[in-house]
Design a protein around this motif. Sequence first.
Motif, PDB file in Angstrom:
ATOM      1  N   ASN A 135       0.823  -6.553   1.858  1.00  0.00           N
ATOM      2  CA  ASN A 135       0.672  -5.802   3.096  1.00  0.00           C
ATOM      3  C   ASN A 135       0.838  -6.827   4.207  1.00  0.00           C
ATOM      4  O   ASN A 135       1.875  -7.467   4.286  1.00  0.00           O
ATOM      5  N   MET A 181      -5.920  -9.677  -3.088  1.00  0.00           N
ATOM      6  CA  MET A 181      -5.816 -10.049  -4.505  1.00  0.00           C
ATOM      7  C   MET A 181      -7.211 -10.216  -5.109  1.00  0.00           C
ATOM      8  O   MET A 181      -7.501  -9.698  -6.204  1.00  0.00           O
ATOM      9  N   TYR A 195      -2.760  -7.986  -9.058  1.00  0.00           N
ATOM     10  CA  TYR A 195      -4.147  -7.659  -8.723  1.00  0.00           C
ATOM     11  C   TYR A 195      -4.244  -6.992  -7.349  1.00  0.00           C
ATOM     12  O   TYR A 195      -5.078  -6.119  -7.145  1.00  0.00           O
ATOM     13  N   LEU A 196      -3.397  -7.396  -6.427  1.00  0.00           N
ATOM     14  CA  LEU A 196      -3.373  -6.700  -5.132  1.00  0.00           C
ATOM     15  C   LEU A 196      -2.981  -5.235  -5.350  1.00  0.00           C
ATOM     16  O   LEU A 196      -3.600  -4.314  -4.797  1.00  0.00           O
ATOM     17  N   GLY A 233      -8.979  -6.935  -5.625  1.00  0.00           N
ATOM     18  CA  GLY A 233      -8.476  -6.264  -6.824  1.00  0.00           C
ATOM     19  C   GLY A 233      -9.037  -6.871  -8.089  1.00  0.00           C
ATOM     20  O   GLY A 233      -9.410  -6.167  -9.034  1.00  0.00           O
ATOM     21  N   ILE A 274       1.006 -12.597 -11.103  1.00  0.00           N
ATOM     22  CA  ILE A 274      -0.248 -11.913 -11.397  1.00  0.00           C
ATOM     23  C   ILE A 274      -1.078 -11.683 -10.133  1.00  0.00           C
ATOM     24  O   ILE A 274      -1.806 -10.682 -10.032  1.00  0.00           O
ATOM     25  N   GLY A 275      -0.958 -12.556  -9.149  1.00  0.00           N
ATOM     26  CA  GLY A 275      -1.682 -12.344  -7.895  1.00  0.00           C
ATOM     27  C   GLY A 275      -1.284 -11.034  -7.236  1.00  0.00           C
ATOM     28  O   GLY A 275      -2.125 -10.259  -6.775  1.00  0.00           O
ATOM     29  N   GLU A 276       0.014 -10.754  -7.189  1.00  0.00           N
ATOM     30  CA  GLU A 276       0.477  -9.480  -6.629  1.00  0.00           C
ATOM     31  C   GLU A 276       0.011  -8.298  -7.472  1.00  0.00           C
ATOM     32  O   GLU A 276      -0.298  -7.226  -6.940  1.00  0.00           O
ATOM     33  N   TYR A 283      -3.363  -3.548  -8.103  1.00  0.00           N
ATOM     34  CA  TYR A 283      -4.486  -2.908  -8.790  1.00  0.00           C
ATOM     35  C   TYR A 283      -5.552  -2.450  -7.791  1.00  0.00           C
ATOM     36  O   TYR A 283      -6.084  -1.337  -7.885  1.00  0.00           O
ATOM     37  N   GLY A 284      -5.875  -3.313  -6.839  1.00  0.00           N
ATOM     38  CA  GLY A 284      -6.920  -2.971  -5.869  1.00  0.00           C
ATOM     39  C   GLY A 284      -6.576  -1.698  -5.100  1.00  0.00           C
ATOM     40  O   GLY A 284      -7.410  -0.814  -4.911  1.00  0.00           O
ATOM     41  N   ASP A 294       0.826  -1.213   0.000  1.00  0.00           N
ATOM     42  CA  ASP A 294       0.000   0.000   0.000  1.00  0.00           C
ATOM     43  C   ASP A 294       0.858   1.259   0.000  1.00  0.00           C
ATOM     44  O   ASP A 294       0.545   2.229  -0.706  1.00  0.00           O
ATOM     45  N   SER A 309      -9.792  -1.155 -17.226  1.00  0.00           N
ATOM     46  CA  SER A 309      -8.782  -1.725 -16.330  1.00  0.00           C
ATOM     47  C   SER A 309      -7.882  -2.694 -17.083  1.00  0.00           C
ATOM     48  O   SER A 309      -8.379  -3.507 -17.865  1.00  0.00           O
ATOM     49  N   VAL A 369      -4.612  -5.307 -16.215  1.00  0.00           N
ATOM     50  CA  VAL A 369      -3.735  -5.901 -15.202  1.00  0.00           C
ATOM     51  C   VAL A 369      -2.974  -7.053 -15.849  1.00  0.00           C
ATOM     52  O   VAL A 369      -3.593  -8.002 -16.344  1.00  0.00           O
ATOM     53  N   VAL A 399       6.613  -3.350 -10.637  1.00  0.00           N
ATOM     54  CA  VAL A 399       5.371  -2.974 -11.330  1.00  0.00           C
ATOM     55  C   VAL A 399       5.501  -1.544 -11.837  1.00  0.00           C
ATOM     56  O   VAL A 399       6.327  -0.774 -11.357  1.00  0.00           O
ATOM     57  N   HIS A 443      -6.803   1.332  -7.528  1.00  0.00           N
ATOM     58  CA  HIS A 443      -8.209   1.599  -7.845  1.00  0.00           C
ATOM     59  C   HIS A 443      -8.884   2.364  -6.707  1.00  0.00           C
ATOM     60  O   HIS A 443      -9.561   3.373  -6.932  1.00  0.00           O
ATOM     61  N   ARG A 444      -8.678   1.892  -5.495  1.00  0.00           N
ATOM     62  CA  ARG A 444      -9.327   2.546  -4.353  1.00  0.00           C
ATOM     63  C   ARG A 444      -8.795   3.958  -4.143  1.00  0.00           C
ATOM     64  O   ARG A 444      -9.542   4.870  -3.787  1.00  0.00           O
ATOM     65  N   TYR A 483      -3.207 -11.377   2.053  1.00  0.00           N
ATOM     66  CA  TYR A 483      -2.764 -11.430   0.650  1.00  0.00           C
ATOM     67  C   TYR A 483      -3.866 -11.917  -0.290  1.00  0.00           C
ATOM     68  O   TYR A 483      -4.190 -11.266  -1.292  1.00  0.00           O
TER      69      TYR A 483
END
Lengths: 331, 331
Positions: free
Chosen positions: B6, B15, A271-272, B18, A267-269, A274-275, A233, A291, A293, A305, A278-279, B11
């Motif tokens: 985080n 993910m 998307y984290l 996101g 890719i999992g990271e 991205y979240g 974050d 979007s 990703v 990234v 986005h927020r 995690y």
Amino acid sequence: MKKFVNDPKDYVAQMLEGLALANPDTLKYVPEYNLIMRADAPQENKVSLVQGSGSGHEPAHVMSVGRGMLDAACPGDVFSAPPADSVYETVKLVASPKGVLLLVNNYTGDRMAFEMAEGLSRADGVTVRTLFIDDDVAVQDSTYTVGRRGVAGNFFVMKAVGAAAELGADLDEVHRIGEKVNSVTRSMGMALTACTPPAKGSPLFELPEDAVEMGVGIHGEPGRRREKLQSADAMVGELVDAVVGDLPYVSGDRVALMVNGLGGTPIGELYLVYGRAHRMLAGQGIEIGRSYVGEYCTSLDMAGVSVTLVRLDDEISDLLAGPAEIPMRVF
Amino acid sequence: MKKFVNDPKDYVAQMLEGLALANPDTLKYVPEYNLIMRADAPQENKVSLVQGSGSGHEPAHVMSVGRGMLDAACPGDVFSAPPADSVYETVKLVASPKGVLLLVNNYTGDRMAFEMAEGLSRADGVTVRTLFIDDDVAVQDSTYTVGRRGVAGNFFVMKAVGAAAELGADLDEVHRIGEKVNSVTRSMGMALTACTPPAKGSPLFELPEDAVEMGVGIHGEPGRRREKLQSADAMVGELVDAVVGDLPYVSGDRVALMVNGLGGTPIGELYLVYGRAHRMLAGQGIEIGRSYVGEYCTSLDMAGVSVTLVRLDDEISDLLAGPAEIPMRVF
């Protein structure tokens, strides 16, 4: 070095050969000039689009060749500009009566190669223009660059001009659209680890276990500063603040948001990340209209990234939504 | 550990959040049960499809949810089976009058969770069947498995049953197709590096700088043997020989060939690997009818690849070519 390579000097050629073998109906590999082109290029009634740069940024640009995006890509060796004569030969192979647009990320070596090829092509009677892409807000000048660098934002320029060209726009119109997309696109990246070029066999730079390079270039060029590793974050917050503040993007804007992996980040990271991005944007009243990703412009196996924003209007949104038949995924 | 995380315990949830934020029109995240489902599920006139497994294999399976593939995926924590009650709640949320097919990679923990959920769902009156996937030829039994493991071949089972379900096939027919695809699908993978689970914070196993794990499992389980690092051609040759010899695939067969990255290997290397595998198969008279290069089933940030073959007939080819609207790319 732990990689899937044979002789490092064959790395790019063997990658391109695999790419063409996997897409036999749509792509053609021309070994003499190390280029990938649409099997059905040139299209007589369409502006042809050519992008080139060093290799090592895949899927950029060789995996963006196909209907709706590039007609050809002429990569150099890893992190090296393509030779001017390869660019020139590429232009000859795909030249259309409607002209050719050259897309060039803003690095000195690439500019030189493409400007020389543009001159040679024009002397042959080809109608050709060049568009430079410089979306990276991290630094003003850099190791290989006067002015800002071109990074993952090139995807949006390629996609928009590709769609416009398919719709029959003329060269001036395609160029105008490319300039417009570039002007509302901003990116910044960061590295958790260095990358290892096959021919070097060891990491391109040293990055301590507790440090990250904020604003890194896609060839490992220095960024704004070296920082302590922090929470996702916190680090993503810095990236988003830098990108948002540059154009700036403001409340009421509608944007495309891209989280681009630099090659070694799962890719999992992404998307984290991205979240979080986005927020943050939603919290500032910036609406996310599209979007993206995944991996779009990488730096070999670098963990890291980048975040890219594009300010959307109806014209850009429609072009980004156009169809594309290319090896990389597009949304 | 250098990762975009985080608190590691958040995690998976972050993910998934996101993922849903990036796909607001098509996906829904249900935090109570840690599941991703189609926003329009259940579809009354279609068999519903549910897959689950540990997290850390993205894009499998949470990024395979959407029209033409899964109705829902219920992941567990990283490399942990989902709790049986989460699977049960997932089935309740997407249950259709045409029934539910549960897709399970063959690991003991996943089997237990899904078999319990199947029993509970059946007691509620839901028509439900389960299909096990076990495409990995590397070893017979393994750390978490009795019998063969399920790895990247699960993509082809999901894609084929997803297409059949969209076409209106009933539960028995969808199950038959899944069994058939699994029966002609074989995979094997290898690791250049270990992966690092966020909660552990260090590599899951030790792999010396000059060694690779041939036949590795997607949770870092041991493979057939630890070998010296060799050229890409030599290492890929071992993978292809192991896979081809198992079914076996023979001259005259038509196949889908997948080169799957395990998370930390760049796409350029994957295409180089693809080229080598393609030429080996062509040299044996095996025709490549469909090609897949990218990440389909990963092991966090592990550098490595797997090779999967599917023997095609007209039925399987048509189903694999069906449309799918999911976050991951599909060809």
